[in-house]
Enzyme design. Structure first.
Site, short mmCIF file in Angstrom:
data_model
loop_
_atom_site.label_atom_id
_atom_site.label_comp_id
_atom_site.label_asym_id
_atom_site.label_seq_id
_atom_site.Cartn_x
_atom_site.Cartn_y
_atom_site.Cartn_z
N SER A 1 -88.65 -79.07 -28.03
CA SER A 1 -88.22 -80.33 -28.28
C SER A 1 -89.60 -80.69 -28.72
CB SER A 1 -88.04 -80.99 -27.29
OG SER A 1 -88.42 -82.01 -26.81
N ASP B 1 -80.25 -84.03 -35.83
CA ASP B 1 -80.21 -85.76 -35.64
C ASP B 1 -78.95 -85.03 -36.47
OD1 ASP B 1 -81.73 -86.38 -33.51
OD2 ASP B 1 -83.21 -87.43 -35.02
N GLN C 1 -90.82 -83.48 -29.26
CA GLN C 1 -90.81 -84.73 -28.29
C GLN C 1 -92.08 -84.80 -26.78
OE1 GLN C 1 -87.80 -86.80 -26.88
NE2 GLN C 1 -87.04 -87.37 -28.78
N LYS D 1 -78.90 -85.53 -25.96
CA LYS D 1 -79.28 -86.19 -26.11
C LYS D 1 -78.35 -88.18 -25.48
CE LYS D 1 -81.30 -84.33 -29.79
NZ LYS D 1 -82.76 -84.99 -29.76
N SER E 1 -90.68 -77.31 -34.33
CA SER E 1 -89.67 -78.58 -34.81
C SER E 1 -90.56 -79.48 -35.27
CB SER E 1 -89.27 -78.70 -33.67
OG SER E 1 -90.36 -78.94 -32.26
N ARG F 1 -73.41 -84.41 -27.71
CA ARG F 1 -73.80 -84.95 -29.53
C ARG F 1 -72.12 -83.63 -29.78
NH1 ARG F 1 -78.40 -87.87 -31.87
NH2 ARG F 1 -77.58 -89.86 -31.08
N LYS G 1 -88.28 -92.97 -38.31
CA LYS G 1 -88.43 -93.44 -36.62
C LYS G 1 -89.16 -92.60 -36.56
CE LYS G 1 -84.38 -92.60 -34.43
NZ LYS G 1 -84.69 -91.89 -33.34
N SER G 2 -89.31 -91.46 -36.04
CA SER G 2 -90.30 -90.61 -35.73
C SER G 2 -91.29 -90.84 -35.85
CB SER G 2 -89.65 -89.01 -35.73
OG SER G 2 -88.93 -88.95 -35.45
N ARG H 1 -81.68 -88.00 -18.94
CA ARG H 1 -82.22 -87.15 -20.12
C ARG H 1 -83.21 -87.00 -18.99
NH1 ARG H 1 -82.26 -89.12 -25.54
NH2 ARG H 1 -82.68 -87.10 -25.79
#
Length: 471
Positions: A198, A350, A200, A377, A224, A381, A39-40, A153
């Site tokens: 992160s 994840d 992202q 998330k 990361s 979570r 996915k990433s 978020r």
């Protein structure tokens, strides 16, 4: 291929996952299964089509076609890119018709900017954050928004570093959250300090710098996922890395016409865990991304005594190491697991719900720490993992930054919540394959967000899983 594809039409029914457990899902003979593309890497490959130096037609082979990646496609169309899809690839072409998106209502916004594209990315934080970075690098004005969950978020992790490089980005609603209006580009070279680990956030800033050809240094608190760095290096970007920082020297990149996406290790973890819980036989998962920043789930279990190996290593066109994951035997002799450092946590971030339910079957007390980021998330979570595992009878406690799992408690099938979180749902269904009786994972069909073929892959290795529509 047509511009409108079945992959653009997510199922809207709410469905449970029903698992008939109690039988070994794996016979003693070796099995092999394939899992969808990462996915990433898929997100980054699609956004590479926007970079200067990208071909007019980019083919992304083996792209993940779950909801999180599909959330990016309408935004690309609204920017004038044609997207075509088949079961094996996505093709992104410049010069397609502009297909505007309908604005999602917002209680605090009565007048949206009407002279810029509106780009709504559903619930995908990766799609939103990476898109903001690319837009800021290209100097393309646009509104970036998300669904009601994504609107809560945090985005300041990304917006503030981009502002340090000169970007003009305005929050249209509550400060720090979506929607945002990208008004002006990054234009000041310099050094930015990222406050979170992160990937992202780091990727969004790096993509902005590369899209602008702007020299920049990014300092980050923890290593990361480095998919962006690997992909840009494969494209010829002038990148150098040292402990705690990555430097981009400016200059062009060349995006190839075809990018191959390796299989997703986060998805390979689910059949691998089912194999361990079954207790016998061998399972191989080929063509998986073996990026060390993604293998925490497997490496932690290997250190605890699980027989997990990597073979057939090579480097793929996206710059990622690729190979086969081999899982033998079960959890006999596997001791409790520990995650004590941020780098390991980020390498399995994840897979925390899945690691927690596997830990519930192991002896001793397992600790999964440094995980406060999981509270932000799709769900909190830490809380939802504990709630799901407790429904099976597991003994699990939440801390501010982690989970303490005490193994040895009797686990039983039954009705368990998914909290409409795909990672929670798939972890619950995987544990259920090893428990006698019927387990219903309520709302478990949310697995389509990242792993549309989850039930089919688990059935291919012997599990009995069906989807039951809620009427």
């Amino acid at each position: 291929m047509s511009q409108t594809s079945p992959f653009d039409r997510p199922k809207t029914e709410s469905a449970d996952l029903v698992v008939e457990g109690g039988r070994s899902p794996h016979p003693a003979a070796a099995r092999s299964v394939t899992v969808p593309g990462d996915k990433s890497v898929s997100h980054r490959a699609l956004l590479a089509a926007l970079l200067p130096g990208a071909p007019s037609r980019l083919t992304v082979r083996n792209a993940n076609l779950g909801g999180a990646v599909r959330a990016l496609l309408p935004a690309l169309r609204a920017l004038g890119y044609r997207i075509t899809a088949d079961p094996d690839s996505l093709v992104v072409e410049r010069g397609g018709p502009v297909v505007p998106q309908e604005r999602r209502p917002h209680p605090d916004i009565t007048h949206w900017p009407d002279d810029v594209p509106y780009l709504e990315t559903g619930g995908s934080s990766a799609a939103a954050r990476l898109l903001i970075g690319v837009l800021a690098g290209l100097g393309l004005p646009a509104v970036v928004d998300g669904d009601e969950v994504l609107r809560h978020r945090p985005m300041s992790w990304l917006i503030e570093p981009l502002a340090q490089l000169g970007a003009d980005i305005v929050h249209l609603g509550e400060p720090g959250l979506l929607p945002v209006l990208v008004r002006g580009p990054v234009h000041r070279p310099g050094t930015v300090e990222l406050t979170v680990g992160s990937a992202q956030a780091r990727s969004g800033v790096l993509l902005a710098a590369v899209a602008a050809g702007l020299p920049a240094t990014l300092r980050h608190p923890v290593r990361s996922r480095d998919h962006t760095e690997r992909m840009l290096a494969a494209f010829g970007a002038d990148l150098t890395e040292a402990a705690g920082e990555v430097r981009y020297g400016g200059g062009p990149v060349t995006v190839p016409p075809v990018i191959d996406v390796p299989a997703d290790p986060s998805l390979a973890a689910f059949p691998a865990a089912a194999q361990l819980l079954a207790g016998d036989g061998e399972l191989t998962v080929p063509d998986v991304c073996l990026n060390p920043t993604r293998l925490g789930f497997f490496d932690v279990l290997r250190r605890a005594g699980a027989d997990i190996r990597y073979r057939d290593r090579r480097t793929g066109s996206s710059g990622e190491p690729v190979g086969t994951i081999v899982v033998r035997g079960g959890t006999g002799g596997v001791k409790e697991v520990r995650v004590d450092d941020p780098a390991t946590l980020h390498a399995l971030i994840d897979e925390v719900p899945l690691l927690a339910v596997v830990a519930a079957t192991l002896p001793g007390r397992s600790w999964i720490g440094c995980a406060e980021e999981l509270r932000f998330k799709e769900t909190d979570r830490l809380a939802t993992t504990a709630g799901m595992a407790t429904a099976f009878g597991a003994r699990i406690e939440t801390a501010d930054d982690g989970l303490l799992v005490t193994g040895g408690a009797p686990l039983t099938a039954g009705r368990v919540p998914s909290y409409e979180d795909h990672r929670i749902a798939m972890a619950a269904a995987t544990l259920a394959t090893s428990l006698p009786g019927r387990t219903t994972v309520c709302g478990g069909a949310c697995h389509r967000t990242s792993f549309p073929d989850f039930a089919a892959v688990q059935r291919a290795v012997g599990a009995t899983i069906t989807e039951v529509i809620q009427r």
